[in-house]
Write a protein that holds these residues in place. Structure first.
Motif, short mmCIF file in Angstrom:
data_model
loop_
_atom_site.label_atom_id
_atom_site.label_comp_id
_atom_site.label_asym_id
_atom_site.label_seq_id
_atom_site.Cartn_x
_atom_site.Cartn_y
_atom_site.Cartn_z
N ASN A 81 0.81 -1.23 0.00
CA ASN A 81 0.00 0.00 0.00
C ASN A 81 0.83 1.27 0.00
O ASN A 81 0.30 2.37 -0.03
N GLY A 82 2.17 1.14 0.00
CA GLY A 82 3.01 2.33 -0.04
C GLY A 82 3.12 2.94 -1.43
O GLY A 82 3.58 4.07 -1.58
N ALA A 83 2.70 2.19 -2.45
CA ALA A 83 2.83 2.68 -3.83
C ALA A 83 2.01 3.95 -4.04
O ALA A 83 0.96 4.15 -3.42
N THR A 84 2.50 4.80 -4.95
CA THR A 84 1.88 6.09 -5.30
C THR A 84 1.54 6.91 -4.05
O THR A 84 0.45 7.46 -3.93
N GLY A 85 2.51 6.98 -3.15
CA GLY A 85 2.29 7.79 -1.95
C GLY A 85 1.11 7.31 -1.14
O GLY A 85 0.26 8.08 -0.72
N PHE A 86 1.08 5.97 -0.92
CA PHE A 86 -0.01 5.33 -0.18
C PHE A 86 -1.37 5.60 -0.82
O PHE A 86 -2.39 5.70 -0.16
N ILE A 99 -2.50 8.20 -2.27
CA ILE A 99 -3.02 9.57 -2.25
C ILE A 99 -1.94 10.60 -2.52
O ILE A 99 -2.14 11.80 -2.28
N GLY A 100 -0.78 10.15 -2.99
CA GLY A 100 0.29 11.09 -3.31
C GLY A 100 0.99 11.68 -2.11
O GLY A 100 1.63 12.73 -2.24
N SER A 101 0.89 11.03 -0.96
CA SER A 101 1.57 11.55 0.24
C SER A 101 3.03 11.10 0.20
O SER A 101 3.66 11.13 -0.84
N LEU A 102 3.59 10.70 1.33
CA LEU A 102 5.01 10.35 1.40
C LEU A 102 5.39 9.35 0.31
O LEU A 102 4.74 8.32 0.15
N GLY A 161 6.61 6.39 -1.62
CA GLY A 161 6.70 5.01 -1.14
C GLY A 161 8.13 4.52 -1.04
O GLY A 161 8.46 3.75 -0.14
N ALA A 162 9.01 4.98 -1.95
CA ALA A 162 10.41 4.57 -1.89
C ALA A 162 11.07 5.06 -0.60
O ALA A 162 11.82 4.34 0.05
N ILE A 163 10.75 6.29 -0.21
CA ILE A 163 11.31 6.85 1.01
C ILE A 163 10.66 6.21 2.23
O ILE A 163 11.32 5.97 3.25
N ALA A 164 9.38 5.91 2.14
CA ALA A 164 8.70 5.23 3.24
C ALA A 164 9.31 3.85 3.47
O ALA A 164 9.54 3.44 4.61
N GLY A 165 9.58 3.13 2.38
CA GLY A 165 10.20 1.81 2.50
C GLY A 165 11.59 1.91 3.09
O GLY A 165 11.98 1.10 3.95
N ALA A 166 12.35 2.91 2.66
CA ALA A 166 13.70 3.10 3.18
C ALA A 166 13.68 3.45 4.66
O ALA A 166 14.48 2.95 5.46
N ALA A 167 12.73 4.32 5.05
CA ALA A 167 12.61 4.70 6.47
C ALA A 167 12.22 3.50 7.33
O ALA A 167 12.65 3.37 8.48
N THR A 168 11.40 2.62 6.77
CA THR A 168 11.02 1.39 7.47
C THR A 168 12.25 0.52 7.72
O THR A 168 12.42 -0.04 8.82
N CYS A 169 13.11 0.41 6.74
CA CYS A 169 14.34 -0.38 6.89
C CYS A 169 15.22 0.21 7.99
O CYS A 169 15.81 -0.53 8.79
N ILE A 170 15.29 1.53 8.03
CA ILE A 170 16.05 2.20 9.10
C ILE A 170 15.45 1.85 10.46
O ILE A 170 16.17 1.56 11.42
N GLY A 171 14.13 1.86 10.54
CA GLY A 171 13.46 1.55 11.81
C GLY A 171 13.74 0.15 12.31
O GLY A 171 13.85 -0.07 13.52
N PHE A 172 13.87 -0.81 11.40
CA PHE A 172 14.17 -2.19 11.80
C PHE A 172 15.63 -2.36 12.21
O PHE A 172 15.94 -3.15 13.10
N ALA A 173 16.53 -1.63 11.55
CA ALA A 173 17.96 -1.90 11.71
C ALA A 173 18.68 -1.00 12.72
O ALA A 173 19.74 -1.38 13.24
N ILE A 174 18.13 0.17 13.00
CA ILE A 174 18.82 1.15 13.83
C ILE A 174 18.01 1.45 15.09
O ILE A 174 16.78 1.59 15.01
N SER A 181 13.47 16.85 -6.21
CA SER A 181 12.07 16.93 -5.77
C SER A 181 11.88 18.07 -4.78
O SER A 181 12.71 18.27 -3.88
N PRO A 182 10.81 18.84 -4.92
CA PRO A 182 10.55 19.94 -3.98
C PRO A 182 10.12 19.48 -2.60
O PRO A 182 10.10 20.27 -1.65
N SER A 183 9.75 18.22 -2.45
CA SER A 183 9.36 17.69 -1.15
C SER A 183 9.53 16.17 -1.16
O SER A 183 9.89 15.60 -2.18
N VAL A 184 9.24 15.54 -0.04
CA VAL A 184 9.32 14.08 0.03
C VAL A 184 8.01 13.43 -0.39
O VAL A 184 7.87 12.22 -0.32
N ASN A 185 7.05 14.22 -0.82
CA ASN A 185 5.74 13.68 -1.20
C ASN A 185 5.72 13.24 -2.66
O ASN A 185 6.24 13.92 -3.55
N CYS A 186 5.06 12.13 -2.90
CA CYS A 186 4.94 11.56 -4.23
C CYS A 186 4.30 12.54 -5.21
O CYS A 186 4.76 12.68 -6.35
#
Length: 232
Positions: free
Chosen positions: A122-127, A129-132, A134-147, A182-187
């Motif tokens: 469900n992270g695709a296309t900014g969940f 709705i064009g929000s965060l 999905g690539a950055i959301a996935g990367a942040a999730t990996c950080i959360g598991f590892a750090i 990109s002007p922001s982290v939003n899709c």
């Protein structure tokens, strides 16, 4: 109990919202409005606590330690797997997660192999709705598991700063698309800007190639950041 009480309809929260929504926008007239919307004094029977009570099963004590044990990953491999994952797994979020968590599951095994990559569909296309992004959301999730949680926000902030200060994508194995900051982290801003500059639409293969390349970039960057955190 009176016959009137027996016939009274008990509305769920979903029914309440549907009814309230129709009333608010005038979509359709409703023949019955629950008493708690009309201010009437009629009371509705609520289920007893006994109906809602249940027992938990005994908690498992074999949960993995947190953060999950990390081992060094190769940045180039993560980028290649992320690009392929965008197409094969489906979408930018799953592509990044598969490139990092999926790779760790394949190479390091438990507990990484217990995380289903499809959870992140469900992270695709900014969940949706064009929000965060999905690539950055996935990367942040990996950080959360590892750090550890006390350090993860700083690493995530570095990831976000990279995303909004770097011309992306850099990974273009198939199609040479425009690279933009990109002007922001939003899709909606990231993809929207690309489509405006390039003239491609959402369904065009060039737009998909662009997002696949960005997925690869995000996968490589997060591996770089986690490796750096652990001095690997």
């Amino acid at each position: 109990m009176s016959e009137a009480n027996k016939n009274e309809k008990v509305y769920s929260r979903r029914d309440m919202l549907k009814t309230a929504g129709k009333t608010a926008v005038g979509v359709a007239a409703v023949s019955f409005i629950p008493s708690f919307l009309t201010g009437c004094d009629k009371k509705v029977e609520l289920p007893s606590k006994e109906v809602l009570a249940y027992e938990y099963v005994e908690a498992s004590e074999d949960a993995p330690t947190y953060p999950y044990p990390y081992q060094k990953l190769d940045v180039a491999t993560a980028m290649e797997r992320g690009y392929a994952g965008y197409y094969n797994k489906g979408g930018c979020c799953r592509g990044v997660v598969d490139a990092v968590i999926g790779e760790l599951g394949d190479k390091a095994g438990y507990p990484w192999n217990q995380i289903p990559v499809d959870v992140f569909a469900n992270g695709a296309t900014g969940f949706g709705i064009g929000s965060l992004c999905g690539a950055i959301a996935g990367a942040a999730t990996c950080i959360g598991f590892a750090i550890p949680p006390e350090d993860a926000p700083a690493v995530t902030a570095e990831l976000f700063k990279w995303y909004t200060s770097t011309e992306l994508p850099t990974y273009k194995p198939d199609v040479d698309v425009d690279s933009l900051v990109s002007p922001s982290v939003n899709c909606i801003d990231s993809v929207g800007q690309f489509m405006e500059v390039s003239g491609y639409g959402m369904k065009d293969p060039e737009r998909k190639a662009r997002c696949a390349g960005l997925t690869a970039d995000a996968a490589g960057k997060v591996v770089e950041l986690i490796n750096k955190y652990y001095n690997l």
